[in-house]
Design a protein around this motif. Sequence first.
Motif, PDB file in Angstrom:
ATOM      1  N   LEU A  42      -1.597  10.260   5.643  1.00 17.00           N
ATOM      2  CA  LEU A  42      -1.917  11.601   6.133  1.00 17.00           C
ATOM      3  C   LEU A  42      -0.925  12.627   5.589  1.00 17.00           C
ATOM      4  CD1 LEU A  42      -3.655  13.424   7.907  1.00 17.00           C
ATOM      5  CD2 LEU A  42      -2.214  12.794   9.859  1.00 17.00           C
ATOM      6  N   VAL A  43       0.342  12.262   5.529  1.00 21.96           N
ATOM      7  CA  VAL A  43       1.364  13.159   4.965  1.00 21.96           C
ATOM      8  C   VAL A  43       1.040  13.479   3.510  1.00 21.96           C
ATOM      9  CG1 VAL A  43       3.779  13.324   4.242  1.00 21.96           C
ATOM     10  CG2 VAL A  43       3.215  12.532   6.544  1.00 21.96           C
ATOM     11  N   LEU A  44       0.662  12.457   2.742  1.00 21.48           N
ATOM     12  CA  LEU A  44       0.301  12.711   1.348  1.00 21.48           C
ATOM     13  C   LEU A  44      -0.946  13.582   1.281  1.00 21.48           C
ATOM     14  CD1 LEU A  44       0.601  12.419  -1.655  1.00 21.48           C
ATOM     15  CD2 LEU A  44      -0.472  10.152  -1.521  1.00 21.48           C
ATOM     16  N   PHE A  63       0.820  -1.213   0.000  1.00 21.05           N
ATOM     17  CA  PHE A  63       0.000   0.000   0.000  1.00 21.05           C
ATOM     18  C   PHE A  63       0.852   1.261   0.000  1.00 21.05           C
ATOM     19  CE2 PHE A  63      -2.410  -3.553   1.507  1.00 21.05           C
ATOM     20  CZ  PHE A  63      -3.559  -3.460   0.746  1.00 21.05           C
ATOM     21  N   ILE A  64       2.035   1.191   0.579  1.00 18.69           N
ATOM     22  CA  ILE A  64       2.965   2.320   0.487  1.00 18.69           C
ATOM     23  C   ILE A  64       3.296   2.588  -0.981  1.00 18.69           C
ATOM     24  CG2 ILE A  64       5.348   3.028   0.911  1.00 18.69           C
ATOM     25  CD1 ILE A  64       3.655   3.417   3.347  1.00 18.69           C
ATOM     26  N   ALA A  65       3.439   1.506  -1.753  1.00 18.47           N
ATOM     27  CA  ALA A  65       3.776   1.642  -3.170  1.00 18.47           C
ATOM     28  C   ALA A  65       2.667   2.324  -3.965  1.00 18.47           C
ATOM     29  CB  ALA A  65       4.075   0.271  -3.765  1.00 18.47           C
ATOM     30  N   ARG A  69      -9.735   4.204  16.467  1.00 18.11           N
ATOM     31  CA  ARG A  69      -9.792   2.832  15.930  1.00 18.11           C
ATOM     32  C   ARG A  69      -8.390   2.276  15.684  1.00 18.11           C
ATOM     33  NH1 ARG A  69     -10.156   0.450  10.970  1.00 18.11           N
ATOM     34  NH2 ARG A  69     -10.310   2.402   9.811  1.00 18.11           N
ATOM     35  N   LEU A  70      -7.451   3.144  15.348  1.00 22.80           N
ATOM     36  CA  LEU A  70      -6.084   2.715  15.093  1.00 22.80           C
ATOM     37  C   LEU A  70      -5.199   2.839  16.347  1.00 22.80           C
ATOM     38  CD1 LEU A  70      -5.542   4.371  11.588  1.00 22.80           C
ATOM     39  CD2 LEU A  70      -6.056   1.962  12.080  1.00 22.80           C
ATOM     40  N   SER A  71      -5.819   3.152  17.482  1.00 22.81           N
ATOM     41  CA  SER A  71      -5.109   3.313  18.756  1.00 22.81           C
ATOM     42  C   SER A  71      -4.019   4.372  18.662  1.00 22.81           C
ATOM     43  CB  SER A  71      -4.500   1.967  19.202  1.00 22.81           C
ATOM     44  OG  SER A  71      -5.510   0.993  19.376  1.00 22.81           O
ATOM     45  N   LEU A  72      -4.369   5.496  18.030  1.00 23.24           N
ATOM     46  CA  LEU A  72      -3.413   6.595  17.863  1.00 23.24           C
ATOM     47  C   LEU A  72      -3.681   7.739  18.836  1.00 23.24           C
ATOM     48  CD1 LEU A  72      -3.310   6.688  13.962  1.00 23.24           C
ATOM     49  CD2 LEU A  72      -1.502   5.880  15.482  1.00 23.24           C
ATOM     50  N   THR A  73      -4.646   7.564  19.724  1.00 17.94           N
ATOM     51  CA  THR A  73      -4.956   8.637  20.666  1.00 17.94           C
ATOM     52  C   THR A  73      -4.239   8.419  21.998  1.00 17.94           C
ATOM     53  OG1 THR A  73      -6.930   7.394  21.366  1.00 17.94           O
ATOM     54  CG2 THR A  73      -7.204   9.070  19.656  1.00 17.94           C
ATOM     55  N   SER A 102      -4.089   0.616   8.770  1.00 17.08           N
ATOM     56  CA  SER A 102      -3.243   0.309   9.926  1.00 17.08           C
ATOM     57  C   SER A 102      -2.610   1.578  10.468  1.00 17.08           C
ATOM     58  CB  SER A 102      -2.136  -0.678   9.527  1.00 17.08           C
ATOM     59  OG  SER A 102      -1.183  -0.047   8.678  1.00 17.08           O
ATOM     60  N   ALA A 103      -2.138   1.487  11.694  1.00 16.26           N
ATOM     61  CA  ALA A 103      -1.456   2.623  12.311  1.00 16.26           C
ATOM     62  C   ALA A 103      -0.189   2.974  11.531  1.00 16.26           C
ATOM     63  CB  ALA A 103      -1.114   2.294  13.760  1.00 16.26           C
ATOM     64  N   GLU A 104       0.457   1.960  10.967  1.00 16.11           N
ATOM     65  CA  GLU A 104       1.691   2.183  10.223  1.00 16.11           C
ATOM     66  C   GLU A 104       1.443   2.918   8.908  1.00 16.11           C
ATOM     67  OE1 GLU A 104       2.212  -0.554  13.318  1.00 16.11           O
ATOM     68  OE2 GLU A 104       0.798  -0.722  11.641  1.00 16.11           O
ATOM     69  N   LEU A 105       0.298   2.673   8.302  1.00  9.88           N
ATOM     70  CA  LEU A 105      -0.029   3.320   7.032  1.00  9.88           C
ATOM     71  C   LEU A 105      -0.692   4.681   7.230  1.00  9.88           C
ATOM     72  CD1 LEU A 105      -1.322   0.244   5.016  1.00  9.88           C
ATOM     73  CD2 LEU A 105       0.742   1.560   4.533  1.00  9.88           C
TER      74      LEU A 105
END
Length: 220
Positions: free
Chosen positions: A183-185, A142-144, A216-220, A175-178
């Motif tokens: 978001l940057v893009l 997905f990064i690609a 949902r992504l446990s980013l808080t 995912s949290a990693e993606l």
Amino acid sequence: MLERLEELGSEENRTGLARFGIDASRAFGVPLSILRPFAKEIAGSSALAGELWASGFHEARLLAILLTKPKDMTPDLAQSWLEDIQSWDLCDQLTNVLARRKDSDALVQGLVGDEREFVKRAGFALIAWRAVHAKSSPDSEFIAYLDLIREASTDERNFVWKAVHWALRQIGKRSAELHGPALVLGEELASSNDKTARKIGRETVKELSSDKVRARLSLT
């Protein structure tokens, strides 16, 4: 089968298709809420699906897709049906099935590189659906796709930019990693000089920055 579809349809639903940008000239007006259970009731086969598709009727083609299992939605069949598609709902339903095939990521590059509106949409819809269904695929897949999204973000055609937007949001929610790279893009596109890219970027940032997504992504 066509007679039954005609019975299930209504002029009200047929008229409503036009409001969603779908050509109703060969449609019966049968909503998916009726087609889905109908597909489960009948004994499907690849031969029946092929006959339904060949009829050219809108709901018959939707039914053909609903009757086709991911293992039977081969790249050749998907490519053949995509040649006929001129509506976003057929495109999205087909790619929903296709995305469940393990090897369907191999089709993305060719589809997004095709300048025909609904074929290009199919490429980004496939990315969006794979972000949902391809559970075992690595984040690197997905990064690609982010470069493909960046390149297509200035395509102002309605059915293309909406799919580009959809793909980026789904990657960011996978995912949290993606989430961070997506978001940057989105932030990059939000500051673009191109109005279509800005629209995609702003809406992406709004959704990916929401408390709901972050929780949902446990980013808080």
